[in-house]
Design an enzyme around this catalytic site. Structure first.
Site, PDB file in Angstrom:
ATOM      1  CB  SER A   4     -18.155-108.140 -63.800  1.00  0.00           C
ATOM      2  OG  SER A   4     -18.414-108.789 -62.570  1.00  0.00           O
ATOM      3  CE  LYS A  53     -24.519-104.207 -63.571  1.00  0.00           C
ATOM      4  NZ  LYS A  53     -25.604-104.945 -64.211  1.00  0.00           N
ATOM      5  CD  GLU A  86     -32.580-101.625 -63.533  1.00  0.00           C
ATOM      6  OE1 GLU A  86     -33.114-100.724 -64.194  1.00  0.00           O
ATOM      7  OE2 GLU A  86     -31.532-102.207 -63.916  1.00  0.00           O
TER       8      GLU A  86
HETATM    9  C1  LIG Z   1     -19.726-106.289 -60.401  1.00  0.00           C
HETATM   10  C2  LIG Z   1     -20.963-106.869 -60.980  1.00  0.00           C
HETATM   11  N1  LIG Z   1     -20.867-107.979 -61.743  1.00  0.00           N
HETATM   12  C3  LIG Z   1     -21.961-108.549 -62.304  1.00  0.00           C
HETATM   13  C4  LIG Z   1     -23.225-108.037 -62.079  1.00  0.00           C
HETATM   14  C5  LIG Z   1     -24.392-108.742 -62.690  1.00  0.00           C
HETATM   15  O1  LIG Z   1     -25.011-108.019 -63.716  1.00  0.00           O
HETATM   16  P1  LIG Z   1     -24.881-108.452 -65.223  1.00  0.00           P
HETATM   17  O2  LIG Z   1     -25.266-109.889 -65.296  1.00  0.00           O
HETATM   18  O3  LIG Z   1     -25.836-107.569 -65.931  1.00  0.00           O
HETATM   19  O4  LIG Z   1     -23.478-108.237 -65.639  1.00  0.00           O
HETATM   20  C6  LIG Z   1     -23.376-106.871 -61.299  1.00  0.00           C
HETATM   21  C7  LIG Z   1     -24.700-106.303 -61.065  1.00  0.00           C
HETATM   22  O5  LIG Z   1     -24.904-105.384 -60.342  1.00  0.00           O
HETATM   23  C8  LIG Z   1     -22.209-106.287 -60.734  1.00  0.00           C
HETATM   24  O6  LIG Z   1     -22.278-105.184 -59.975  1.00  0.00           O
END
Ligand SMILES: Cc1ncc(COP(=O)(O)O)c(C=O)c1O
Length: 393
Positions: free
Chosen positions: A377, A89, A111
């Site tokens: 992620s 993020k 948000e």
């Molecule tokens: C670690 C992590 N992966 C994935 C996501 C999903 O968001 P996005 O689809 O925008 O990557 C989030 C959302 O808070 C997250 O914290």
């Protein structure tokens, strides 16, 4: 067929800016300026420098030996979990805070679902000395307590969203309401590739650093820039957009988007938007959306706060309908098991959102020589209590 955005802000038939008149000046100001600002050498220099020295980029591309042995294929993990603040993020919030400064804004709203975007926003606001207000659903405040504490410590005000399912969708509604009431001094840092144009494109461009790095890192390790598969979980779709970005038009590279099936796709408690969604408009963008027959938004559910969203970004709606990406839905249970497995096999505790993408190995068989890159992620620190409760550790 083109998979990235067109000059009018659409991915195929999805995207656009369906907004109330009172938001128009803000969104239009951003639309007219974002590409110009991103192209300025001073912007690029500051963005790159902060990604390197503050976020800690490049994030490693790690060959997961034991995971690869177990599933008889070559698995690489793109370690976004090692970024400052623990997820992808922050790539976007660094970009957007620099954008807000150049637009002369002094107050930031955001948000958040899992709290990762909220923490990443509170962090860059502290870094730049800006006021920060984060809207968060009441349910998410309860299940992501460590991140709420972090936001407060970083100087942000966390405002609970008390309507609807009291999760991410409702927090987004509150943030939009705030922006309408504070059009002059406020920038809204949206945390995913959702919202009215130009947000999906702007966020995707900031996150594109992920696939930019995968290309040269894989070239070093495998002698080619192209993996056979890139896999990422999808809430709104920003980590997937970043991991897919530089491969979108290269159909040799197969893209897999992993959604949350909650307690089962057809259980009534799910967030599998591609399967359950129909064309509709949410938060300013035309996309796939879980809705009732008469167009009311269906309350989503997932054990992971970050995937608990009834829509998906317009890029992903297009990737789904065009068939460019394969969409796989993973239940809470399968995700939790995969999260524990990665912890034990590789010594990496993933965020529960990320665990969904790790669960694909039980759904899909890869060839021994396939190179599969999974976008890791985020890290699981924020989810420890959930893992402990689930496994009774
Ligand atoms: C670690 C992590 N992966 C994935 C996501 C999903 O968001 P996005 O689809 O925008 O990557 C989030 C959302 O808070 C997250 O914290």
């Amino acid at each position: 067929m083109k998979h990235n955005i067109d000059s009018k802000g659409y991915y195929g038939k999805f995207g656009g800016a369906y907004i109330p008149e009172m938001l128009y000046p803000n969104v239009e100001e951003l639309r007219q300026n974002y590409l110009k600002i991103m192209a300025e050498p001073s912007f690029k220099k500051e963005f790159d420098q902060l990604l390197k020295d503050y976020v800690g980029r490049p994030s490693p591309l790690y060959f997961a030996k034991r995971l690869s042995e177990k599933y008889n294929t070559k698995v690489y993990l793109k370690r976004e979990d090692l970024n400052h603040t623990g997820a992808h993020k922050v790539n976007n919030t660094i970009g957007q805070i620099l954008m807000a400064q150049r637009l002369g804004k002094t107050r930031i709203i955001a948000e958040t679902g899992a709290g990762q975007h909220g923490v990443a926003t509170a962090t860059v606001c502290a870094l730049m000395g800006m006021e920060c207000i984060v809207y968060m659903g009441e349910i998410d405040i309860a299940r992501q307590a460590p991140n709420v504490a972090r936001m407060k410590m970083l100087g942000a005000e966390v405002r609970p969203a008390l309507s609807g399912s009291r999760t991410l969708k409702d927090a987004t509604n509150e943030a939009i309401r705030d922006w309408i009431n504070n059009p002059i001094d406020t920038h809204y840092i949206i945390g995913s590739v959702v919202g009215p144009h130009p947000y999906p494109d702007m966020v995707a461009r900031f996150q594109a650093i992920v696939s930019e790095e995968i290309k040269w890192q894989l070239l070093e390790k495998e002698g080619t820039e192209k993996p056979d598969y890139v896999v990422a979980c999808v809430g709104g779709g920003s980590n997937a957009a970043g991991a897919f970005y530089h491969y979108l038009e290269d159909t040799d590279v197969k893209l897999i988007a992993v959604e949350a099936a909650g307690k089962g796709i057809h259980s009534g408690e799910s967030a599998a938007t591609s399967v359950l969604g129909r064309e509709g408009i949410i938060h300013g963008s035309k996309t796939l959306l879980m809705q009732t027959k008469d167009g009311q938004i269906t309350e989503p559910y997932s054990i992971s706060a970050g995937l608990d969203y009834p829509g998906v970004g317009p890029m992903h709606a297009h990737l789904y309908t065009s068939g460019r990406a394969e969409f796989i839905s993973i239940t809470d249970d399968d995700a939790m098991i995969a999260g524990l497995e990665l912890s034990k096999l590789e010594g990496i505790i993933p965020a529960i959102e990320t665990s969904h993408s790790l669960a694909i190995f039980d759904k899909k068989t890869f060839k021994k020589e396939d190179v599969v890159v999974i976008n890791l992620s985020g890290r699981g620190d924020k989810d420890l209590q959930n893992y402990i409760d689930y496994f009774k550790l």
